[in-house]
Design an enzyme around this catalytic site. Structure first.
Site, PDB file in Angstrom:
ATOM      1  CE  LYS A 140      37.026  38.511  40.591  1.00  0.00           C
ATOM      2  NZ  LYS A 140      38.304  37.788  40.728  1.00  0.00           N
ATOM      3  CD  GLN A 147      40.189  35.584  38.381  1.00  0.00           C
ATOM      4  OE1 GLN A 147      40.048  36.720  38.800  1.00  0.00           O
ATOM      5  NE2 GLN A 147      39.525  34.564  38.892  1.00  0.00           N
ATOM      6  CG  ASP A 167      43.060  39.300  44.588  1.00  0.00           C
ATOM      7  OD1 ASP A 167      41.859  39.129  44.837  1.00  0.00           O
ATOM      8  OD2 ASP A 167      43.578  39.097  43.472  1.00  0.00           O
TER       9      ASP A 167
END
Ligand code: GUN
Length: 312
Positions: free
Chosen positions: A54, A98, A121
């Site tokens: 990412k 994460q 997200d």
């Protein structure tokens, strides 16, 4: 029948280079570089690989990327402090924690502490609520990537029976909701199956589109499918044979019309969508609105998307 393999890697590269152009123009106009902060708690090797991907993708597209690494035994309170600092930092536009987090940490509490306007997200309850109501602000990256891939290959969802295997917050639940929405990328009839669904094949055989997101290597075989089905494999399982999906690629390729590979299918699109969401977050914080763009979800009237023709 031999399935057409859906090339997520190629599409993601195209989207990233389009995005890089948009980001360059926007950054020079506003003198701001869209910035993502990734928070990684603990030593999970797979998580480390994903976060690294990412970050590299951010930099290649002209976005800034920061990594906050915390040790495995970090107390929850410390993690919440880190998130509060990132929320307050005007140079950070997107925050990604994460997952999975270590077991002593309550994931839901953590996700609730991310500023919803920086929640790239789309996991904060406010953003989940907006998505379920049909007005998403940030579409979770993996479902967005799946819809983008189907759109690119002109695979319609409207009126079709989509069977989703898996009910996770990251993939299954948001994807099922998106597929149910009215309009582009939606209008599907959706069945969600999970670990307590008896006789899975009874459902999978009805699927015109099957999405496997369960994390069990090769669990979907050709015998569970009807000929001509479109199969999207979200699984990324590390086995002695290397990375494999949830779908038995060799047998399913003989019955499906379209099939995503692992690796090189959904994964690269997930990363591309994260970049997109980070750009959207920067626009939101700098301009107070999100400009409609070329990705799924962008047409929906999110609260800040005042220029959208759909906004009331
Ligand atoms: N772990 C696996 N997929 C994801 C994702 O899309 N976002 C975050 N934050 N963690 C993940």
């Amino acid at each position: 029948m031999t399935a057409t393999v859906l090339d997520g890697k190629k599409l993601a590269a195209q989207l990233r280079s389009q995005l890089a152009e948009q980001v360059a123009a926007w950054s020079s106009q506003h003198r701001v570089v869209p910035t993502l902060a990734a928070v990684l708690v603990g030593e999970d090797p797979a998580s480390r690989v994903y976060v690294g991907k990412k970050q590299r993708a951010c930099r290649k597209a002209g976005l800034e990327s920061r990594l906050v690494e915390l040790p495995q035994h970090t107390p929850q309170e410390r993690l919440l402090e880190v998130i509060a600092e990132l929320n307050a930092d005007r140079a950070v536009h997107g925050i990604l924690v994460q997952l999975p987090l270590p077991e002593h940490i309550d994931t839901q509490v953590v996700l609730r502490h991310v500023d919803p306007q920086k929640d790239v997200d789309g996991f904060h309850p406010e953003n989940v609520g907006l998505l379920v109501q049909g007005t998403p602000r940030f579409v979770p990256c993996t479902p967005a990537g799946i819809l983008r891939l189907l759109h690119h290959y002109k695979i319609p969802t409207a009126g079709r029976h989509v069977v989703v295997l898996g009910r996770s917050q990251i993939v299954g639940k948001p994807l099922a909701n998106l597929l149910l929405q009215r309009g582009a990328g939606g209008d599907a009839t959706v069945t969600v199956c999970h670990s307590r669904t008896p006789d899975l094949a009874r459902f999978t055989r009805q699927a015109e589109i099957l999405v496997a997101a369960v994390g069990r290597p090769g669990m979907v075989g050709a015998e569970m499918l009807r000929p001509g089905v479109v199969v999207v494999d979200v699984g990324i399982n590390r086995t002695e044979q290397g990375l494999v999906g949830d779908v038995d690629f060799a047998s399913v390729k003989q019955v499906a019309s379209y099939l995503t590979p692992v690796p090189g299918g959904v994964g690269p699109l997930t990363v591309a969508m994260l970049l997109w969401n980070t750009f959207q977050a920067a626009q939101l914080q700098v301009e107070g609105k999100i400009t409609a763009g070329p990705l799924p979800g962008e047409d929906a009237p999110c609260p800040e998307n005042a220029d959208s023709p759909w906004a009331s």
